[in-house]
Design a protein around this motif. Structure first.
Motif, PDB file in Angstrom:
ATOM      1  N   ARG A 127       4.993   7.095   1.462  1.00  0.00           N
ATOM      2  CA  ARG A 127       5.203   6.076   2.494  1.00  0.00           C
ATOM      3  C   ARG A 127       4.650   4.748   1.982  1.00  0.00           C
ATOM      4  O   ARG A 127       3.502   4.668   1.537  1.00  0.00           O
ATOM      5  N   VAL A 128       5.481   3.719   2.044  1.00  0.00           N
ATOM      6  CA  VAL A 128       5.120   2.398   1.547  1.00  0.00           C
ATOM      7  C   VAL A 128       4.921   1.458   2.734  1.00  0.00           C
ATOM      8  O   VAL A 128       5.715   1.449   3.677  1.00  0.00           O
ATOM      9  N   LYS A 129       3.834   0.668   2.682  1.00  0.00           N
ATOM     10  CA  LYS A 129       3.551  -0.314   3.729  1.00  0.00           C
ATOM     11  C   LYS A 129       3.269  -1.664   3.086  1.00  0.00           C
ATOM     12  O   LYS A 129       2.677  -1.738   1.998  1.00  0.00           O
ATOM     13  N   ARG A 130       3.665  -2.717   3.778  1.00  0.00           N
ATOM     14  CA  ARG A 130       3.321  -4.058   3.313  1.00  0.00           C
ATOM     15  C   ARG A 130       1.827  -4.279   3.475  1.00  0.00           C
ATOM     16  O   ARG A 130       1.234  -3.920   4.492  1.00  0.00           O
ATOM     17  N   ARG A 131       1.192  -4.853   2.463  1.00  0.00           N
ATOM     18  CA  ARG A 131      -0.232  -5.144   2.564  1.00  0.00           C
ATOM     19  C   ARG A 131      -0.493  -6.224   3.589  1.00  0.00           C
ATOM     20  O   ARG A 131       0.278  -7.193   3.712  1.00  0.00           O
ATOM     21  N   ARG A 132      -1.561  -6.050   4.313  1.00  0.00           N
ATOM     22  CA  ARG A 132      -1.979  -7.092   5.260  1.00  0.00           C
ATOM     23  C   ARG A 132      -2.692  -8.207   4.517  1.00  0.00           C
ATOM     24  O   ARG A 132      -3.411  -7.972   3.543  1.00  0.00           O
ATOM     25  N   ALA A 133      -2.507  -9.404   4.989  1.00  0.00           N
ATOM     26  CA  ALA A 133      -3.188 -10.549   4.374  1.00  0.00           C
ATOM     27  C   ALA A 133      -4.691 -10.395   4.567  1.00  0.00           C
ATOM     28  O   ALA A 133      -5.169 -10.046   5.654  1.00  0.00           O
ATOM     29  N   ASP A 159       0.867  -1.167   0.000  1.00  0.00           N
ATOM     30  CA  ASP A 159       0.000   0.000   0.000  1.00  0.00           C
ATOM     31  C   ASP A 159       0.909   1.224   0.000  1.00  0.00           C
ATOM     32  O   ASP A 159       1.896   1.274   0.748  1.00  0.00           O
ATOM     33  N   ILE A 160       0.585   2.203  -0.830  1.00  0.00           N
ATOM     34  CA  ILE A 160       1.413   3.401  -0.950  1.00  0.00           C
ATOM     35  C   ILE A 160       0.570   4.617  -0.607  1.00  0.00           C
ATOM     36  O   ILE A 160      -0.525   4.798  -1.136  1.00  0.00           O
TER      37      ILE A 160
END
Length: 535
Positions: free
Chosen positions: A528-534, A497-498
């Motif tokens: 800001r970049v975040k790892r997507r949640r499952a 997610d960005i």
């Protein structure tokens, strides 16, 4: 009277000075005529509509710089005169010289297709970008251009593009790994301009040079021996003074002036060229050894662009032979055009997802569904994602990375019934077509991917999508760019997610590099970049 005595008499001061004075007087009268009389009373273009607020010496350069956007004031002119009778807006350029902005599809087709080779690249365009992109395919004309297109077209065939898919996937995965590191070490804050330029440059390193450049692994060093990425950063993203010098250099050569911005530019350019020449000379030795050993010529065709050029042209006979220096000009063209434009497209595609979370969700849902069916999708599966295809085209329509396609009449040419005299500057901007309300409707400035499902009127004409130019000089890497764009988006959207650092920031509020040959934000674009949640 013999010749010697005649020349001696001619060189006498009482004869030479009057002759010199007469010549200078004629020159002054001629220039005055061209500046103050011809454009207003004689030019066949005087009947065309157009702006009048130019400077008689430097044209609209100050207006363009003050506008804050590389597509201005040209977009504003198109909106002011949306339906000119001949699809042309006339403006006066440097020294009150004639220039026209092309606005209609009919005029575009006539210039870029029907009479393509009656036009050539103008001198100002060469001064503006040739140092950066090389005197390669972009600057060849006529029959030579046709020959080079035929030679190189096979490298961009559907079969060759399929063979490049693993490369695109590998670099996209590498980009993901780097983003994971940035999330851990920098809280996910990253400049997308630098990041996308690096990944695309690494792709072009393998495709064009057969070399792993490793820009994604390297941090900026700011040493006397900068990397490829650092060199291109200096060339395409100069500071404010560097931008002004770039614009001035298009009018009159100023790169020799002793400014720090010029020093940095020339150092980056010489470093880049020296590194490329070392690779080229090494490849010449390698191919020479293959030829001496009797290696099958089909081997060269499956290699990178440089190997192909060396095998086909350096070792060619007679006039068909390319020197190492000319091969370098060609390589510069493909590396610069092939990585900076795609990187810019990805940049604006990401910014659009930040601005339009609903559209980003639709894209994510489509990609997730594909990956559930096919964890490692092939090219065909990716190309057949309808919303991804629409998203890609709409992004590149709305935010065309390349700013100008400049031409000059190589002879007197009739376009839409108007005589364009030899030497007339022809300005073609993708944005003038892509954001033209008479073609795309009143919502032409809105991001609406679904429009591609039901194009009507002029919008349904293939010429209405002008991002890659059209005709015999259409971008040779168009299909490659579209495929790279999609594969990297699939990787990013499926894993991250960005978010914008300023949540309500819009494209229209971003400050653009200006003047610039590319549509780029000044100072980068930090997100800001975040790892997507499952899910």
């Amino acid at each position: 009277m013999d010749v010697t005595s005649y020349l001696e008499r001619l060189l006498r001061k009482d004869v030479l000075l009057p002759l010199l004075g007469l010549y200078l007087a004629q020159l002054v009268v001629y220039r005055a005529y061209k500046i103050f009389i011809y454009p207003y009373f004689v030019s066949p273009l005087k009947q065309l509509p157009g702006p009048k607020n130019h400077h008689f010496l430097i044209g609209h350069i100050l207006n363009q710089i003050r506008s804050g956007h590389p597509n201005e004031p040209y977009l504003s002119w198109m909106r002011r005169w949306p339906r000119t009778p001949h699809g042309l807006i006339r403006y006066l350029d440097v020294g009150n010289s004639d220039a026209v902005l092309v606005t209609s599809l009919a005029a575009h087709k006539e210039i870029l297709h029907d009479k393509c080779y009656s036009f050539q690249k103008p001198p100002f365009f060469k001064r503006l970008i040739a140092d950066m992109i090389g005197f390669g395919l972009v600057f060849t004309e006529g029959e030579e251009h046709k020959k080079q297109r035929r030679l190189l077209a096979g490298l961009f065939s559907p079969g060759n593009l399929r063979a490049l898919v693993p490369l695109f996937r590998d670099k996209a995965a590498h980009l993901s790994n780097l983003l994971d590191q940035i999330i851990e070490t920098e809280g996910g804050v990253v400049d997308l301009v630098s990041l996308y330029s690096k990944v695309m440059l690494d792709i072009m390193g393998v495709f064009a040079l057969g070399v792993e450049l490793g820009n994604l692994e390297s941090a900026n060093s700011n040493t006397e021996n900068p990397s490829f990425d650092e060199c291109y950063h200096e060339l395409f993203e100069p500071d404010s003074w560097g931008q002004i010098l770039m614009g001035l250099n298009a009018v009159v050569p100023v790169r020799w002036l002793p400014f720090e911005a010029n020093r940095r530019f020339k150092h980056a350019l010489s470093t880049l060229r020296n590194q490329l020449m070392a690779i080229i000379r090494d490849r010449i030795r390698t191919v020479g050894e293959w030829k001496a050993a009797g290696t099958d010529s089909d081997t060269y065709k499956g290699k990178d662009l440089l190997t192909f050029m060396v095998a086909e042209k350096y070792y060619a006979d007679g006039d068909d032979r390319w020197t190492p220096e000319y091969i370098m000009e060609q390589i510069l063209t493909f590396i610069a055009a092939g990585h900076e434009t795609t990187a810019s497209g990805l940049l604006w595609g990401t910014q659009i997802m930040i601005e339009h979370p609903g559209e980003a969700k639709r894209l994510r849902d489509e990609i997730d569904e594909l990956l559930r069916r096919e964890p490692v999708p092939d090219q065909r599966s990716i190309e057949h994602l309808p919303y991804l295809h629409n998203f890609t085209r709409e992004t590149l329509r709305l935010q065309a990375p390349g700013v100008n396609v400049a031409r000059e009449a190589a002879e007197d040419v009739v376009v839409q019934g108007i005589v364009l005299p030899k030497g007339t500057t022809i300005l073609i901007q993708p944005a003038i077509v892509n954001r033209n309300p008479t073609i795309w409707g009143p919502d032409c400035d809105e991001f609406r991917p679904d429009r591609w499902d039901s194009l009507e009127g002029q919008a349904a004409d293939p010429w209405a999508f002008a991002t890659f130019a059209l005709g015999p000089r259409v971008c040779i890497g168009k299909a490659m760019t579209m495929l790279e764009f999609k594969i990297i988006l699939v990787e990013l959207v499926s894993k991250f997610d960005i978010e914008g650092l300023v949540p309500d920031a819009k494209v229209c509020t971003i400050k653009h590099l200006n003047p610039s040959v590319l549509l780029r934000p000044e100072g980068g674009l930090r997100v800001r970049v975040k790892r997507r949640r499952a899910e």
